[in-house]
Design a protein around this motif. Sequence first.
Motif, PDB file in Angstrom:
ATOM      1  N   ALA A  26      -4.657 -10.833  23.401  1.00  0.00           N
ATOM      2  CA  ALA A  26      -4.371 -11.024  21.978  1.00  0.00           C
ATOM      3  C   ALA A  26      -4.076  -9.686  21.305  1.00  0.00           C
ATOM      4  O   ALA A  26      -3.237  -9.609  20.393  1.00  0.00           O
ATOM      5  N   GLY A  27      -4.747  -8.632  21.749  1.00  0.00           N
ATOM      6  CA  GLY A  27      -4.474  -7.309  21.213  1.00  0.00           C
ATOM      7  C   GLY A  27      -3.054  -6.860  21.475  1.00  0.00           C
ATOM      8  O   GLY A  27      -2.407  -6.265  20.609  1.00  0.00           O
ATOM      9  N   LEU A  28      -2.562  -7.144  22.665  1.00  0.00           N
ATOM     10  CA  LEU A  28      -1.167  -6.806  22.966  1.00  0.00           C
ATOM     11  C   LEU A  28      -0.205  -7.572  22.069  1.00  0.00           C
ATOM     12  O   LEU A  28       0.762  -7.010  21.548  1.00  0.00           O
ATOM     13  N   VAL A  29      -0.491  -8.857  21.869  1.00  0.00           N
ATOM     14  CA  VAL A  29       0.363  -9.684  21.010  1.00  0.00           C
ATOM     15  C   VAL A  29       0.336  -9.172  19.573  1.00  0.00           C
ATOM     16  O   VAL A  29       1.378  -9.057  18.916  1.00  0.00           O
ATOM     17  N   VAL A  30      -0.847  -8.842  19.073  1.00  0.00           N
ATOM     18  CA  VAL A  30      -0.977  -8.329  17.706  1.00  0.00           C
ATOM     19  C   VAL A  30      -0.236  -7.014  17.557  1.00  0.00           C
ATOM     20  O   VAL A  30       0.461  -6.788  16.564  1.00  0.00           O
ATOM     21  N   MET A  31      -0.381  -6.144  18.548  1.00  0.00           N
ATOM     22  CA  MET A  31       0.309  -4.850  18.484  1.00  0.00           C
ATOM     23  C   MET A  31       1.819  -5.042  18.415  1.00  0.00           C
ATOM     24  O   MET A  31       2.505  -4.374  17.651  1.00  0.00           O
ATOM     25  N   LEU A  32       2.344  -5.941  19.225  1.00  0.00           N
ATOM     26  CA  LEU A  32       3.786  -6.186  19.221  1.00  0.00           C
ATOM     27  C   LEU A  32       4.246  -6.865  17.934  1.00  0.00           C
ATOM     28  O   LEU A  32       5.338  -6.590  17.442  1.00  0.00           O
ATOM     29  N   ALA A  33       3.406  -7.723  17.380  1.00  0.00           N
ATOM     30  CA  ALA A  33       3.792  -8.452  16.170  1.00  0.00           C
ATOM     31  C   ALA A  33       3.758  -7.572  14.925  1.00  0.00           C
ATOM     32  O   ALA A  33       4.572  -7.748  14.013  1.00  0.00           O
ATOM     33  N   LEU A  34       2.818  -6.634  14.862  1.00  0.00           N
ATOM     34  CA  LEU A  34       2.628  -5.849  13.642  1.00  0.00           C
ATOM     35  C   LEU A  34       3.222  -4.445  13.703  1.00  0.00           C
ATOM     36  O   LEU A  34       3.114  -3.693  12.737  1.00  0.00           O
ATOM     37  N   GLU A  35       3.852  -4.070  14.822  1.00  0.00           N
ATOM     38  CA  GLU A  35       4.346  -2.700  14.946  1.00  0.00           C
ATOM     39  C   GLU A  35       5.562  -2.415  14.070  1.00  0.00           C
ATOM     40  O   GLU A  35       5.834  -1.270  13.747  1.00  0.00           O
ATOM     41  N   ASP A  36       6.311  -3.429  13.698  1.00  0.00           N
ATOM     42  CA  ASP A  36       7.542  -3.232  12.950  1.00  0.00           C
ATOM     43  C   ASP A  36       7.240  -2.666  11.556  1.00  0.00           C
ATOM     44  O   ASP A  36       6.477  -3.227  10.795  1.00  0.00           O
ATOM     45  N   GLY A  37       7.838  -1.554  11.241  1.00  0.00           N
ATOM     46  CA  GLY A  37       7.696  -0.951   9.922  1.00  0.00           C
ATOM     47  C   GLY A  37       6.484  -0.056   9.748  1.00  0.00           C
ATOM     48  O   GLY A  37       6.227   0.417   8.648  1.00  0.00           O
ATOM     49  N   LEU A  38       5.713   0.188  10.803  1.00  0.00           N
ATOM     50  CA  LEU A  38       4.547   1.057  10.683  1.00  0.00           C
ATOM     51  C   LEU A  38       4.919   2.503  10.997  1.00  0.00           C
ATOM     52  O   LEU A  38       5.742   2.767  11.872  1.00  0.00           O
ATOM     53  N   THR A  39       4.300   3.407  10.290  1.00  0.00           N
ATOM     54  CA  THR A  39       4.437   4.818  10.617  1.00  0.00           C
ATOM     55  C   THR A  39       3.561   5.116  11.833  1.00  0.00           C
ATOM     56  O   THR A  39       2.796   4.259  12.277  1.00  0.00           O
ATOM     57  N   SER A  40       3.629   6.315  12.337  1.00  0.00           N
ATOM     58  CA  SER A  40       2.787   6.666  13.483  1.00  0.00           C
ATOM     59  C   SER A  40       1.303   6.634  13.091  1.00  0.00           C
ATOM     60  O   SER A  40       0.450   6.258  13.902  1.00  0.00           O
ATOM     61  N   TYR A  41       0.995   7.004  11.849  1.00  0.00           N
ATOM     62  CA  TYR A  41      -0.384   6.941  11.380  1.00  0.00           C
ATOM     63  C   TYR A  41      -0.856   5.488  11.309  1.00  0.00           C
ATOM     64  O   TYR A  41      -1.962   5.154  11.732  1.00  0.00           O
ATOM     65  N   GLY A  42      -0.023   4.615  10.795  1.00  0.00           N
ATOM     66  CA  GLY A  42      -0.364   3.201  10.709  1.00  0.00           C
ATOM     67  C   GLY A  42      -0.523   2.574  12.078  1.00  0.00           C
ATOM     68  O   GLY A  42      -1.404   1.736  12.294  1.00  0.00           O
ATOM     69  N   MET A  43       0.321   2.985  13.009  1.00  0.00           N
ATOM     70  CA  MET A  43       0.220   2.473  14.373  1.00  0.00           C
ATOM     71  C   MET A  43      -1.077   2.945  15.025  1.00  0.00           C
ATOM     72  O   MET A  43      -1.724   2.196  15.747  1.00  0.00           O
ATOM     73  N   GLY A  44      -1.471   4.170  14.758  1.00  0.00           N
ATOM     74  CA  GLY A  44      -2.741   4.678  15.277  1.00  0.00           C
ATOM     75  C   GLY A  44      -3.934   3.928  14.713  1.00  0.00           C
ATOM     76  O   GLY A  44      -4.886   3.631  15.433  1.00  0.00           O
ATOM     77  N   GLU A  45      -3.877   3.623  13.419  1.00  0.00           N
ATOM     78  CA  GLU A  45      -4.948   2.831  12.808  1.00  0.00           C
ATOM     79  C   GLU A  45      -5.024   1.436  13.412  1.00  0.00           C
ATOM     80  O   GLU A  45      -6.098   0.870  13.564  1.00  0.00           O
ATOM     81  N   LEU A  46      -3.880   0.877  13.716  1.00  0.00           N
ATOM     82  CA  LEU A  46      -3.840  -0.454  14.312  1.00  0.00           C
ATOM     83  C   LEU A  46      -4.340  -0.432  15.759  1.00  0.00           C
ATOM     84  O   LEU A  46      -5.034  -1.338  16.202  1.00  0.00           O
TER      85      LEU A  46
END
Length: 129
Positions: A26-46
């Motif tokens: 589920a973590g992989l799915v969430v990462m792929l679903a929410l990665e669009d439009g995130l900065t590198s900082y936002g991606m790190g928080e996720l």
Amino acid sequence: MSEVDRAVMPRQARAAQLLLFGLAFAGLVVMLALEDGLTSYGMGELMAPWILVWVCALLALTYDGSARGGVRMTTIVVMVFVLVGSFNQAFGAGSPAEFVDAALRIVLGVPAVVLLFLPEAMGWFDRAK
């Protein structure tokens, strides 16, 4: 030919293992679903809490083999850290996606921790070599 008695993992430990595998997927799915439009900082928080979940899933790979009480306790401690952060994120969520992200870890993580505390699971990890 001699018969070898093989210990069978109890349902509680197997259920915790499958919950951790499901949570990692589920973590992989969430990462792929929410990665669009995130900065590198936002991606790190996720990614930060999901990395700990993936560590727990890697630990769960050893449950049916040579795992002992240390693996069980390490999984519990790491998952408690994940759950505390997830509760904090769920209560302070700024968007529905953040809430669902945290709620997913809570909904699948709490039962995994509870299952690892059951006597059958504890007995499995404390068995003789």
